[in-house]
Design a protein around this motif. Structure first.
Motif, PDB file in Angstrom:
ATOM      1  N   ASP A 105       0.794  -1.111  -0.099  1.00  0.00           N
ATOM      2  CA  ASP A 105       0.018  -0.069   0.196  1.00  0.00           C
ATOM      3  C   ASP A 105       0.793   1.424   0.039  1.00  0.00           C
ATOM      4  O   ASP A 105       1.908   1.138   0.528  1.00  0.00           O
ATOM      5  CB  ASP A 105      -0.979  -0.093   1.131  1.00  0.00           C
ATOM      6  CG  ASP A 105      -1.743  -1.095   1.061  1.00  0.00           C
ATOM      7  OD1 ASP A 105      -2.971  -0.998   0.783  1.00  0.00           O
ATOM      8  OD2 ASP A 105      -1.442  -2.151   1.578  1.00  0.00           O
ATOM      9  N   PRO A 136      -4.409   1.892  -2.037  1.00  0.00           N
ATOM     10  CA  PRO A 136      -4.429   0.337  -1.463  1.00  0.00           C
ATOM     11  C   PRO A 136      -3.851  -0.703  -2.362  1.00  0.00           C
ATOM     12  O   PRO A 136      -4.253  -0.577  -3.721  1.00  0.00           O
ATOM     13  CB  PRO A 136      -6.005   0.355  -1.107  1.00  0.00           C
ATOM     14  CG  PRO A 136      -6.762   0.884  -1.947  1.00  0.00           C
ATOM     15  CD  PRO A 136      -5.967   2.265  -2.325  1.00  0.00           C
ATOM     16  N   LEU A 220      -6.123   1.872   6.150  1.00  0.00           N
ATOM     17  CA  LEU A 220      -5.948   1.051   4.955  1.00  0.00           C
ATOM     18  C   LEU A 220      -5.767  -0.431   5.299  1.00  0.00           C
ATOM     19  O   LEU A 220      -6.619  -1.422   5.112  1.00  0.00           O
ATOM     20  CB  LEU A 220      -4.780   1.140   4.337  1.00  0.00           C
ATOM     21  CG  LEU A 220      -4.658   2.328   3.377  1.00  0.00           C
ATOM     22  CD1 LEU A 220      -3.112   2.377   3.012  1.00  0.00           C
ATOM     23  CD2 LEU A 220      -5.374   2.001   2.353  1.00  0.00           C
TER      24      LEU A 220
END
Length: 739
Positions: A105, A136, A220
């Motif tokens: 990410d 992401p 995330l």
């Protein structure tokens, strides 16, 4: 006649805009053909002039996207196609096991940040803005190849405008798999304790934060708990709710200039903060930095790395930003029930699934290079290049900072931060991630390597899997694995001296080791130095009840026991009889005991706190240390720990000076052990590993002392010197001992 070639490209070439880059390259050089993701990487066929095709591999490397990493390009000649027009990106083959690598990410890029705050842009204040250069990746991946249908974004079909961007070669979102907008992307919502209030979610969360509240924020790889860093009452309440009385919290600052208002930030540290990985970076506090943020001389600072973070921090900053989980447990990635109300006053949550939970990475810069405490988000699952082929080795790590490593060819697939495997939920996460890595990346397993400790949960997993699958199993001694890890981290072959200092590890003699001088290679080592073992009355209780260790040090020094400890007589009996008082040569325990002796403190709130506070206490300009006294135990040159304690206690200077002189003495100990090992072996290279070498004061002086003594010291750069780095060493021990 035109010619045609087929290329197979491996490395981090999925999720980084690689196919769009190939398409643009083909247009620029008038090539026809196609490219596509495969389970092994990217496949490309190109047709055009022979001279251009001969240069194509070099052109691909020169025009590769910034987040990509090309490991290998294989090019074969194939028959040309008649009547082909243009260049296209083809659909990927069916999902399956694969050998491709996936980008970690990455933090929101500058162009997306610009759009995020542009009122004229259609993604103005869109909490999920991303492009081919950011957003992401690993945390949304279910399987390979990295296509939208194989990620958590499959639940959000693109609207017509996003679909046009996705298929338009001139767009920054050309084949960006997480592409979305307010019309088709995930939805952000906010709840407080009474329900879902009207209004925009970010504005509601900001209002609660400004009022001193605590907000759980879905990110995330998991949830954070956030509160205003400039509100001591809010920080204290967060500590109370999370039961984290003293361990420092990470702070998220709006940008590097704001971080520089709290801490000293040099150029290398600024680049680390602003990098796509966006780790937490340990920085030295300024004198006027508020005391309630950290009891040590450092703060862990990170910058916003998601659009949600940027939207929050634009309005209220800096924020305490700490993971929602308890210490050493997996980061929280779901909140199906009302349990969040025990920790937070509000919940800022979206409906995109977190497929692979991933905690924030943590590092400091040591002489301009990263020194990891935790290698996780932003780095995992990027592979670590090896200096030899170790295909098929699965290393299972240790326990307290659990992790694992698979190997294919000369690439080690290292897990993200896992946590303490003694916790049942963490162990489940560990087993689940092993299975996910193996199947997602098609990783072969022919040999298992685990720790020598008989009671580690990683050892139990290795033994059970070895029995179930008929796989050979090697058990590597803990400190040998640390030493091998630093050797592999630096690409070293042959024999070395290893100085491995940590809190605890199971020795080959079934005692607790932790301040070891070893000599050897991946195949085996000999123990040539240590410290006089310290009895630990109560065993593991000493990790937090450091007054017990202080009592033991006074016993070794043959001094009258500390009358401030209410259980002194009982501890003396335990030590004398050896009842529940295992002896340990752990350097971490020595730090704990010395801190307790200097301060009179009997208990700490987390393991290693005594060592952290001793480092923070030390004066910086102190020269010299205490005399070293040794005795011989077979071939092992052993420090007289009791003599060192006596010298420390007889020193009438202030605690900051004594703390510095104690650590200076340990640097001298490192040199003495290395010189003894050189006399025994003729070796000159020294690797430094183990969690104690997270101590910047000690590491810096030890490296300098060894260099001045004619040695060539090596430190960790790519994996942690702590237990999370052990799997890398286990890989090489397994390859050396198991073939």
């Amino acid at each position: 006649m035109p010619e045609r070639v087929r290329l197979h490209i491996s490395g981090i070439v999925q999720g980084v805009g690689f196919r769009p880059a190939l398409h643009r390259l083909a247009q620029a050089y008038a090539l026809t053909g196609w490219c596509r993701n495969t389970v092994d990487g990217v496949e490309l066929e190109a047709q055009g002039e022979g001279e251009t095709l001969a240069r194509l591999p070099r052109l691909i490397v020169e025009h590769a996207p910034p987040l990509s990493r090309i490991d290998h390009i294989r090019m074969d000649t194939v028959p040309p196609q008649q009547g082909e027009r243009g260049f296209s990106i083809l659909p990927s083959p069916p999902p399956g096991q694969g050998r491709a690598l996936v980008s970690p990410d990455t933090a929101t890029c500058a162009l997306c940040r610009q759009e995020l705050f542009d009122p004229k842009d259609r993604r103005f204040r869109h909490p999920f803005i991303n492009c081919t250069d950011c957003g992401p990746r690993f945390t949304i991946l279910r399987r390979l190849p990295y296509d939208r249908d194989n990620t958590a974004m499959s639940a959000f079909p693109m609207c017509p405008r996003c679909d046009r961007e996705y298929h338009h070669i001139a767009s920054r979102r050309y084949h960006a798999q997480p592409n979305c907008c307010p019309d088709c992307g995930p939805v952000l919502r906010f709840w407080d304790r009474t329900g879902e209030p009207p209004g925009e979610p970010i504005a509601n969360a900001v209002r609660l934060l400004q009022q001193g509240g605590i907000v759980a924020v879905k990110g995330l790889g998991g949830y954070h708990l956030a509160c205003r860093a400039d509100a001591p009452e809010s920080v204290a309440e967060l500590r109370r709710r999370k039961r984290r009385d003293e361990r420092p919290f990470a702070l998220m600052c709006r940008d590097a200039p704001q971080a520089a208002e709290l801490c000293y930030v040099n150029e290398q540290e600024r680049r680390a903060l602003e990098s796509p990985a966006a780790p937490i970076v340990l920085l030295k506090k300024r004198p006027d930095c508020p005391e309630h943020l950290s009891e040590t001389g450092e703060l862990g600072i990170l910058l916003p790395y998601t659009p949600v973070h940027h939207l929050l921090l634009r309005e209220v900053s800096p924020l305490v930003m700490t993971s929602m989980n308890r210490s050493d447990r997996p980061v929280v990635c779901r909140t199906e029930d009302e349990g969040w109300k025990e920790l937070a006053d509000g919940l800022l949550k979206h409906d995109r699934e977190i497929v692979n939970r991933c905690d924030d990475s943590l590092l400091r810069l040591f002489r301009g290079e990263p020194l990891f405490f935790r290698r996780s988000r932003g780095y995992a699952p990027a592979t670590v290049a090896l200096h030899r082929d170790c295909t098929g080795v699965l290393a299972l790590g240790a326990e307290q900072k659990g992790g694992f490593a698979f190997v294919r060819g000369r690439e080690a697939f290292l897990s993200q931060h896992i946590g303490d495997l003694k916790d049942y939920e963490t162990e489940e996460f560990y087993v689940h991630q092993i299975d996910r890595f193996q199947h997602a990346f098609d990783l072969p397993v022919r040999l298992l390597v685990c720790d020598l400790h008989p009671d580690y949960r990683s050892t139990a997993y290795a033994r059970e899997r070895s029995r179930r699958e008929g796989l050979p199993l090697i058990q590597a001694q803990h400190h040998h694995a640390h030493m091998a890890s630093c050797m592999a981290d630096n690409g070293l072959q042959g024999q070395c001296i290893g100085l491995v200092w940590d809190g605890t590890g199971y020795g080959t003699d079934a005692t607790i080791w932790g301040a070891e001088c070893l000599a050897g290679d991946y195949a085996g080592v000999k123990r040539l130095g240590s410290i006089q073992p310290i009895p630990l009355p109560g065993g593991d209780r000493c990790a937090l009840e450091i007054g017990r260790t202080a009592h033991a040090l006074l016993t070794l020094a043959k001094r009258q026991q500390d009358s401030r400890h209410p259980q002194g007589a009982m501890l003396s009996r335990m030590i004398a009889s050896g009842t529940n008082a295992p002896r340990s040569s752990g350097m971490g325990r020595l730090f704990d005991g010395v801190y307790a002796l200097l301060t009179g403190r009997q208990r700490v709130s987390y393991e290693g706190q005594g060592a952290v506070l001793l480092e923070a206490m030390a004066a910086q300009d102190v020269k010299g240390g205490y005399p070293l006294s040794f005795f011989q135990r077979g071939d092992c040159l052993t420090l007289d720990t009791g003599a060192l304690v006596n010298a420390l206690l007889e020193d009438g200077r202030e605690n900051p000076v004594r703390a510095a002189r104690f650590m200076n003495t340990l640097s001298a100990l490192a040199l003495a052990h290395a010189e003894y090992a050189r006399q025994c072996t003729g070796l000159n290279r020294v690797v430094l590993s183990g969690g104690v070498f997270h101590n910047d004061y000690l590491l810096s002086r030890t490296v300098d002392t060894l260099t001045q003594g004619g040695f060539v010291p090596y430190v960790h750069r790519r994996v942690s010197p702590g237990d999370q780095g052990i799997p890398l060493g286990q890989v090489f021990i397994g390859a050396a001992q198991g073939g």
